[in-house]
Design a protein around this motif. Structure first.
Motif, mmCIF file in Angstrom:
data_model
loop_
_atom_site.group_PDB
_atom_site.id
_atom_site.type_symbol
_atom_site.label_atom_id
_atom_site.label_comp_id
_atom_site.label_asym_id
_atom_site.label_seq_id
_atom_site.Cartn_x
_atom_site.Cartn_y
_atom_site.Cartn_z
ATOM 1 N N ARG A 144 0.838 -1.201 0.000
ATOM 2 C CA ARG A 144 0.000 0.000 0.000
ATOM 3 C C ARG A 144 0.873 1.250 0.000
ATOM 4 N N ALA A 145 1.952 1.206 0.776
ATOM 5 C CA ALA A 145 2.867 2.341 0.802
ATOM 6 C C ALA A 145 3.613 2.479 -0.525
ATOM 7 N N VAL A 146 4.022 1.353 -1.110
ATOM 8 C CA VAL A 146 4.721 1.397 -2.400
ATOM 9 C C VAL A 146 3.806 1.948 -3.489
ATOM 10 N N ALA A 147 2.535 1.522 -3.484
ATOM 11 C CA ALA A 147 1.593 2.019 -4.487
ATOM 12 C C ALA A 147 1.369 3.517 -4.356
ATOM 13 N N ALA A 148 1.379 4.022 -3.122
ATOM 14 C CA ALA A 148 1.220 5.461 -2.915
ATOM 15 C C ALA A 148 2.436 6.222 -3.431
ATOM 16 N N GLU A 149 3.614 5.600 -3.351
ATOM 17 C CA GLU A 149 4.832 6.242 -3.839
ATOM 18 C C GLU A 149 4.944 6.192 -5.360
ATOM 19 N N ARG A 150 4.281 5.233 -5.975
ATOM 20 C CA ARG A 150 4.347 5.073 -7.447
ATOM 21 C C ARG A 150 2.938 5.082 -8.025
ATOM 22 N N ASP A 153 2.094 3.510 -11.602
ATOM 23 C CA ASP A 153 2.549 2.147 -11.901
ATOM 24 C C ASP A 153 1.484 1.150 -11.461
ATOM 25 N N PRO A 154 0.940 0.350 -12.366
ATOM 26 C CA PRO A 154 -0.110 -0.608 -11.961
ATOM 27 C C PRO A 154 0.427 -1.831 -11.222
ATOM 28 N N GLU A 155 1.735 -2.095 -11.317
ATOM 29 C CA GLU A 155 2.254 -3.336 -10.748
ATOM 30 C C GLU A 155 2.160 -3.377 -9.224
ATOM 31 N N PRO A 156 2.507 -2.294 -8.496
ATOM 32 C CA PRO A 156 2.300 -2.351 -7.039
ATOM 33 C C PRO A 156 0.839 -2.583 -6.662
ATOM 34 N N LEU A 157 -0.080 -2.014 -7.429
ATOM 35 C CA LEU A 157 -1.502 -2.235 -7.158
ATOM 36 C C LEU A 157 -1.883 -3.687 -7.441
ATOM 37 N N HIS A 158 -1.284 -4.258 -8.487
ATOM 38 C CA HIS A 158 -1.528 -5.668 -8.790
ATOM 39 C C HIS A 158 -1.069 -6.557 -7.628
ATOM 40 N N ARG A 179 -8.185 0.298 -9.570
ATOM 41 C CA ARG A 179 -7.204 1.370 -9.773
ATOM 42 C C ARG A 179 -6.116 0.922 -10.756
ATOM 43 N N ALA A 180 -5.691 -0.343 -10.660
ATOM 44 C CA ALA A 180 -4.669 -0.843 -11.574
ATOM 45 C C ALA A 180 -5.197 -0.900 -13.010
ATOM 46 N N ILE A 181 -6.440 -1.331 -13.186
ATOM 47 C CA ILE A 181 -7.016 -1.428 -14.524
ATOM 48 C C ILE A 181 -7.193 -0.049 -15.143
#
Length: 353
Positions: A144-150, A153-158, A179-181
């Motif tokens: 969740r923290a990585v997705a907020a930083e990027r 990028d859909p991969e952290p959300l995946h 969100r990733a889609i």
């Protein structure tokens, strides 16, 4: 921190003592009077007030008042036991001592000097740790923290969606995948995982949202077995067992020989290929004989006979349907397509043709 716990214990003790003192004072004022008498007297006064305001008919007032009066007399004739209580000093001491005793036990057995563990510090430790050592909720917090930083990028959300799914949080998994889609709408794996999360969110039911996601995935990757499997389940749940069974046989051809999912799939196909589907097909044939004007029903019947490998019955049903719908090219095309449904293997291992 330790002084905070001591202050909390003292405040709790004082409040407990105050509450018990007020309760004891109220109990002394109550005496031995029967509390039911006051209730019935108040009810009779309210009846009279309603009648005076014209909200209660006189006949109703008399009837209800007579019943209330009877209960009042009965209650007055009963001797209520006198309330007894322990000495107030003992109760006050017990109420005040309980939180103080709890504080003492914590000081003796707990860890009052242990440092605080803010979430930010724990998150930093998790990010520095080996991912294999983290639990799914911990991994979800990291991702969740990585997705907020990027954010682009859909991969952290995946990966976050997978972690949420494994943590038993299908709703959060669906939200992450949506969100990733939005960032990568052409990725079939995201649509496939979204469908699986939707199924988990509805306790295993393949609903309309899940079906839409699986259809998107299949349109982007026609060789993906999982979307086709769930869509086959949806057909079976909708009553088209033969059609769903045919789709499951297609999934069989898409799975590699060593895929661990093949065992479960083979078992499901065997169950559907038994007496259950035969009874349903016979019932469909009987219904079409009585009410033959059902193009979709004829297509299902031809497909069912193809799946069961009953070539003679399939050809007979196909001939009847073709005569009935000779002028309808779309129905004839659907009937021809139904004849190519995967067939059930015969006992000798060869497929019926």
């Amino acid at each position: 921190m330790i002084w905070l716990w001591i202050a909390a214990a003292l405040v709790s003790a004082g409040l407990a003592a105050l509450i018990v003192q007020r309760a004891a004072r109220a109990a002394r004022r109550l005496g031995a009077d029967n509390p039911a008498l006051a209730v019935y007297r108040r009810q009779m006064a309210e009846l009279d007030e309603l009648a005076d305001r014209g909200l209660l008919a006189e006949t109703e007032r008399r009837g209800v008042r007579a019943e209330t009066g009877r209960r009042l007399l009965a209650a007055a004739g009963r001797a209520e036991p006198k309330l007894t209580a322990s000495p107030p000093g003992l109760i006050l001491a017990a109420a005040a001592a309980t939180p103080l005793l709890a504080a003492g036990l914590y000081l003796g057995l707990g860890a009052p000097d242990f440092a605080d563990q803010p979430f930010a510090h724990r998150l930093a430790d998790w990010r520095a740790a080996d991912p294999a050592t983290l639990t799914p909720p911990q991994m979800a917090a990291v991702l969740r923290a990585v997705a907020a930083e990027r954010p682009g990028d859909p991969e952290p959300l995946h990966n976050l969606a997978i972690a949420e799914f494994e943590s038993g949080q299908p709703l959060e998994s669906v939200q992450a995948l949506q969100r990733a889609i939005a960032l990568a709408p052409r990725r079939a794996d995201l649509w496939e995982l979204l469908g699986a999360a939707e199924v988990a969110q509805t306790n295993g039911e393949v609903g309309s949202d899940a079906m839409a996601a699986f259809r998107h995935a299949l349109a982007l990757d026609p060789t993906a077995p999982m979307p086709r499997y769930y869509l086959a389940r949806a057909r079976i749940e909708a009553g088209d067992v033969a059609g769903g069974l045919a789709d499951l046989r297609v999934v069989q051809t898409l799975l590699p020989a060593g895929d661990p999912r093949r065992g479960m799939l083979d078992q499901q196909i065997a169950q559907l290929s038994g007496p259950q589907i035969q009874a349903m097909v016979d019932g469909l044939a009987a219904r079409l004989k009585a009410s033959p004007d059902d193009p979709a029903g004829w297509v299902r019947l031809v497909r069912a006979y193809s799946v069961l490998g009953e070539v003679d019955r399939r050809d007979a049903a196909l001939a009847d349907a073709r005569r009935r719908y000779a002028g309808h090219a779309d129905i004839l095309a659907a009937l021809d397509q139904a004849t190519h449904a995967p067939t059930r293997p015969s006992p000798s291992g060869a497929q019926a043709r």
